[in-house]
Design a protein around this motif. Structure first.
Motif, PDB file in Angstrom:
ATOM      1  N   PRO A 217       0.837  -1.201   0.000  1.00 41.49           N
ATOM      2  CA  PRO A 217       0.000   0.000   0.000  1.00 41.49           C
ATOM      3  C   PRO A 217       0.874   1.254   0.000  1.00 41.49           C
ATOM      4  CG  PRO A 217      -0.664  -1.544   1.721  1.00 41.49           C
ATOM      5  CD  PRO A 217       0.644  -2.020   1.207  1.00 41.49           C
ATOM      6  N   ARG A 218       0.286   2.404  -0.363  1.00 45.09           N
ATOM      7  CA  ARG A 218       1.031   3.655  -0.320  1.00 45.09           C
ATOM      8  C   ARG A 218       1.425   3.953   1.123  1.00 45.09           C
ATOM      9  NH1 ARG A 218       0.267   7.094  -4.727  1.00 45.09           N
ATOM     10  NH2 ARG A 218       1.790   8.429  -3.694  1.00 45.09           N
ATOM     11  N   GLN A 219       2.643   4.410   1.313  1.00 42.41           N
ATOM     12  CA  GLN A 219       3.119   4.648   2.664  1.00 42.41           C
ATOM     13  C   GLN A 219       2.726   6.034   3.168  1.00 42.41           C
ATOM     14  OE1 GLN A 219       7.384   4.563   3.106  1.00 42.41           O
ATOM     15  NE2 GLN A 219       7.743   6.168   1.608  1.00 42.41           N
ATOM     16  N   LEU A 220       2.611   6.130   4.484  1.00 42.95           N
ATOM     17  CA  LEU A 220       2.468   7.413   5.169  1.00 42.95           C
ATOM     18  C   LEU A 220       3.755   7.666   5.958  1.00 42.95           C
ATOM     19  CD1 LEU A 220      -1.195   7.477   6.569  1.00 42.95           C
ATOM     20  CD2 LEU A 220      -0.292   8.532   4.486  1.00 42.95           C
ATOM     21  N   VAL A 221       4.111   8.933   6.090  1.00 42.55           N
ATOM     22  CA  VAL A 221       5.394   9.307   6.684  1.00 42.55           C
ATOM     23  C   VAL A 221       5.186  10.262   7.843  1.00 42.55           C
ATOM     24  CG1 VAL A 221       7.596  10.491   6.243  1.00 42.55           C
ATOM     25  CG2 VAL A 221       6.639   8.955   4.529  1.00 42.55           C
ATOM     26  N   LEU A 222       6.050  10.135   8.830  1.00 44.36           N
ATOM     27  CA  LEU A 222       6.081  11.009   9.993  1.00 44.36           C
ATOM     28  C   LEU A 222       7.439  11.683  10.049  1.00 44.36           C
ATOM     29  CD1 LEU A 222       5.157  10.151  13.669  1.00 44.36           C
ATOM     30  CD2 LEU A 222       7.548  10.546  13.098  1.00 44.36           C
ATOM     31  N   ALA A 223       7.470  12.966  10.423  1.00 43.62           N
ATOM     32  CA  ALA A 223       8.725  13.682  10.654  1.00 43.62           C
ATOM     33  C   ALA A 223       8.803  14.066  12.131  1.00 43.62           C
ATOM     34  CB  ALA A 223       8.802  14.933   9.787  1.00 43.62           C
ATOM     35  N   ALA A 224       9.937  13.790  12.739  1.00 42.09           N
ATOM     36  CA  ALA A 224      10.149  14.137  14.154  1.00 42.09           C
ATOM     37  C   ALA A 224      11.436  14.937  14.281  1.00 42.09           C
ATOM     38  CB  ALA A 224      10.225  12.878  15.009  1.00 42.09           C
ATOM     39  N   GLU A 225      11.356  16.064  14.982  1.00 40.33           N
ATOM     40  CA  GLU A 225      12.518  16.934  15.193  1.00 40.33           C
ATOM     41  C   GLU A 225      13.074  16.709  16.597  1.00 40.33           C
ATOM     42  OE1 GLU A 225      11.212  20.918  14.474  1.00 40.33           O
ATOM     43  OE2 GLU A 225      10.329  20.421  12.523  1.00 40.33           O
ATOM     44  N   PHE A 226      14.404  16.754  16.694  1.00 40.88           N
ATOM     45  CA  PHE A 226      15.065  16.524  17.980  1.00 40.88           C
ATOM     46  C   PHE A 226      16.102  17.611  18.248  1.00 40.88           C
ATOM     47  CE2 PHE A 226      13.544  12.447  16.533  1.00 40.88           C
ATOM     48  CZ  PHE A 226      13.035  11.858  17.685  1.00 40.88           C
ATOM     49  N   GLY A 227      16.276  17.918  19.506  1.00 39.89           N
ATOM     50  CA  GLY A 227      17.253  18.922  19.916  1.00 39.89           C
ATOM     51  C   GLY A 227      18.638  18.371  20.125  1.00 39.89           C
ATOM     52  N   ALA A 291       1.756   5.407  17.058  1.00 38.71           N
ATOM     53  CA  ALA A 291       2.570   4.700  18.045  1.00 38.71           C
ATOM     54  C   ALA A 291       4.023   5.165  18.003  1.00 38.71           C
ATOM     55  CB  ALA A 291       2.490   3.191  17.816  1.00 38.71           C
ATOM     56  N   VAL A 292       4.564   5.326  16.792  1.00 34.20           N
ATOM     57  CA  VAL A 292       5.951   5.774  16.653  1.00 34.20           C
ATOM     58  C   VAL A 292       6.094   7.227  17.101  1.00 34.20           C
ATOM     59  CG1 VAL A 292       7.706   6.349  14.927  1.00 34.20           C
ATOM     60  CG2 VAL A 292       6.603   4.117  14.901  1.00 34.20           C
ATOM     61  N   GLY A 293       5.080   8.028  16.840  1.00 32.73           N
ATOM     62  CA  GLY A 293       5.111   9.410  17.310  1.00 32.73           C
ATOM     63  C   GLY A 293       5.234   9.495  18.819  1.00 32.73           C
ATOM     64  N   GLU A 294       4.514   8.622  19.522  1.00 31.95           N
ATOM     65  CA  GLU A 294       4.618   8.603  20.983  1.00 31.95           C
ATOM     66  C   GLU A 294       6.015   8.183  21.433  1.00 31.95           C
ATOM     67  OE1 GLU A 294       2.492   9.713  23.307  1.00 31.95           O
ATOM     68  OE2 GLU A 294       1.462  10.473  21.505  1.00 31.95           O
ATOM     69  N   LEU A 295       6.603   7.233  20.743  1.00 35.90           N
ATOM     70  CA  LEU A 295       7.962   6.805  21.087  1.00 35.90           C
ATOM     71  C   LEU A 295       8.955   7.935  20.855  1.00 35.90           C
ATOM     72  CD1 LEU A 295       7.971   3.200  19.560  1.00 35.90           C
ATOM     73  CD2 LEU A 295       7.913   3.806  21.991  1.00 35.90           C
ATOM     74  N   CYS A 296       8.771   8.693  19.800  1.00 40.98           N
ATOM     75  CA  CYS A 296       9.657   9.829  19.524  1.00 40.98           C
ATOM     76  C   CYS A 296       9.521  10.895  20.604  1.00 40.98           C
ATOM     77  CB  CYS A 296       9.346  10.429  18.152  1.00 40.98           C
ATOM     78  SG  CYS A 296       9.861   9.389  16.764  1.00 40.98           S
ATOM     79  N   VAL A 304       6.569  16.560  16.414  1.00 43.61           N
ATOM     80  CA  VAL A 304       6.242  15.360  15.667  1.00 43.61           C
ATOM     81  C   VAL A 304       5.116  15.707  14.694  1.00 43.61           C
ATOM     82  CG1 VAL A 304       5.367  13.003  15.771  1.00 43.61           C
ATOM     83  CG2 VAL A 304       6.940  13.815  17.540  1.00 43.61           C
ATOM     84  N   VAL A 305       5.358  15.470  13.402  1.00 37.18           N
ATOM     85  CA  VAL A 305       4.385  15.834  12.374  1.00 37.18           C
ATOM     86  C   VAL A 305       4.052  14.600  11.535  1.00 37.18           C
ATOM     87  CG1 VAL A 305       3.886  17.331  10.406  1.00 37.18           C
ATOM     88  CG2 VAL A 305       5.362  18.151  12.268  1.00 37.18           C
ATOM     89  N   LEU A 316       6.923  15.703   3.215  1.00 39.51           N
ATOM     90  CA  LEU A 316       7.844  15.458   4.319  1.00 39.51           C
ATOM     91  C   LEU A 316       9.141  14.818   3.834  1.00 39.51           C
ATOM     92  CD1 LEU A 316       5.418  14.171   7.122  1.00 39.51           C
ATOM     93  CD2 LEU A 316       6.436  16.440   6.897  1.00 39.51           C
ATOM     94  N   LEU A 317       9.031  13.966   2.812  1.00 40.99           N
ATOM     95  CA  LEU A 317      10.222  13.310   2.272  1.00 40.99           C
ATOM     96  C   LEU A 317      11.054  14.233   1.390  1.00 40.99           C
ATOM     97  CD1 LEU A 317       8.882   9.761   1.340  1.00 40.99           C
ATOM     98  CD2 LEU A 317      10.524  10.325   3.136  1.00 40.99           C
TER      99      LEU A 317
END
Length: 455
Positions: A217-227, A291-296, A304-305, A316-317
């Motif tokens: 299936p088409r993928q969905l992507v998440l972007a997470a920024e870190f300090g 779920a991954v957003g919570e881990l980030c 987290v976007v 995002l990519l």
């Protein structure tokens, strides 16, 4: 030279033999920096297996070195010519011979472009997962020669896992068939795997049987920024430890983010020290992203976007896709590396590269396939500045040493070529190097196949 060309013409049409030095010079090297290249005596562009066999028989008879080439998008000098060689360009052998949806295989010639194969099998509801960043230019033969990977390796694996069988022309012109067309097969030694990643030093691939997968299936992507890089490394560790299998998991350091911001004006915060991109192509990717957003966030993400659809995912990519162009714009020349380290030591590696950049007074950006620990430190330098070139070369050795110190390997997917020959010996040790040289001599006793590469 005249005898070589005369013998080649006995089995090749005139248009397949190039001798003009201005033309043959364009086939002298791939895209790697700091790799010597000689002047080819002749470039041949065969269209058939018999023509390849004729080239190898001729080279054996005259003891002339042969350098096999694909699209020359490699980054280790593996396709670089040696002085007086025959460059054997396989780009005209570009037929997709068969697509079998029942057995989920494709049979292709070595000059087939990766993207063309992907599009062809997509019409049958299938996918060929290995996707190097140069997938729109690189060829399957080159992918096999270097054992290449790509963004989706974290879930789907690398080229070696998709090559079921090969037809290979040996140095003396014999045609060897390895492997199988079946889903299983353990008959004899696995010579197919031996050829994958051998960089043209054991034989010339002229046909490949490749495994295919159902199109995801088409993928969905998440972007997470870190300090901090430590927080980003912790997020990667938590994602993998929790059992998630992302279709991509990419990491960009602060230097790369700054370059991308300058070129694309994406507006990422200056405080962002690392950007993590996670993609999922499951039946319920939104739940995976949540779920991954919570881990980030638990690891310290400042933002987290998650994307809502495929179009947002592509936006995002865009930052990841712009990295090479952005880093090239810093100084005009880049040297791209591919050290692979254990996932749990990614943050240490990024911090170590930052320290090397400071010590060598250079700009070095790092992007990584974080899901499998494969990093791409990219050294930016002015090739016209001799001192800067020297420092760039020194930084390469520093990065190699750092990768090995952290329990990694000198190459995850680009291969050894010329660039990393000395470092390969350091990683493998003398006993392994000696055995591998003996294997090479079995296949190529005269040493005419891609001499000076790998070992």
């Amino acid at each position: 030279m005249s005898e070589l060309v005369a013998l080649l013409r006995e089995g090749l049409p005139p248009e397949s033999i190039l001798t003009d030095p201005d033309v043959t010079a364009s086939y002298a090297h791939d895209m790697a920096s700091f790799c010597p290249a000689g002047a080819p005596a002749v470039v041949v562009l065969p269209r058939t297996v018999d023509e390849v066999r004729h080239v190898l028989r001729t080279a054996t008879a005259l003891r002339v070195p042969v350098v096999p080439q694909g699209a020359r998008t490699g980054l280790s000098g593996a396709a670089n010519a040696v002085e007086g060689c025959v460059v054997l360009s396989l780009t005209r052998m570009d037929a997709i011979l068969e697509i079998d949806p029942v057995n989920r295989i494709a049979v292709v010639e070595p000059g087939v472009v990766n993207a063309d194969l992907s599009k062809a099998v997509a019409a049958h509801g299938l996918a060929y997962p290995p996707d190097p960043s140069s997938w729109e230019q690189c060829t399957i033969g080159g992918n096999i020669g270097t054992g290449s990977g790509g963004l989706c390796c974290v879930k789907y694996g690398v080229t070696a896992e998709y090559v079921l069988g090969l037809d290979v022309v040996l140095a003396d012109g014999r045609l060897l068939r390895t492997g199988r067309r079946t889903a299983k097969g353990v008959a004899g030694y696995d010579l197919t795997r031996l050829f994958v990643g051998s960089e043209g030093t054991l034989g010339v691939v002229v046909r490949a049987v490749l495994a295919l997968k159902p199109a995801p299936p088409r993928q969905l992507v998440l972007a997470a920024e870190f300090g901090s890089t430590a927080a980003a490394g912790e997020a990667v560790a938590r994602i993998m430890a929790a059992g998630h299998t992302p279709s991509l998991l990419e990491l960009m350091d602060a230097t790369t983010i700054e370059a991308v911001n300058r070129v694309t004006r994406m507006g990422l915060p200056d405080s962002t020290q690392a950007l993590l991109l996670a993609g999922f192509d499951t039946q319920d990717p939104a739940a995976e992203l949540a779920a991954v957003g919570e881990l980030c966030r638990a690891a310290g993400a400042t933002e987290v976007v998650p994307a809502d659809d495929a179009a947002e995912s592509e936006l995002l990519l865009a930052a990841r896709r712009a990295t090479l162009v952005a880093l090239e714009s810093v100084k005009g020349t880049t040297m791209i590396d591919d050290v692979c380290v254990p996932r749990g030591r990614l943050a240490e590696f990024l911090d170590g590269v930052a320290a090397i950049a400071e010590r060598r007074r250079l700009t070095i950006g790092v992007v990584a396939h974080a899901g499998d620990g494969n990093t791409h430190p990219t050294v930016c330098f002015d090739s016209s500045d001799e001192d800067e070139r020297r420092r760039a070369q020194a930084s390469f050795d520093d990065i190699m040493a750092l990768g090995l110190e952290l329990g990694g390997t000198i190459t995850g997917e680009h291969g050894v070529g010329v660039l990393k020959r000395d470092w390969l010996a350091r990683e493998l040790g003398p006993d392994s190097v000696a055995l591998q040289r003996q294997i090479r001599e079995v296949f190529d006793p005269l040493g005419i196949l891609n001499p000076g590469k790998v070992l």
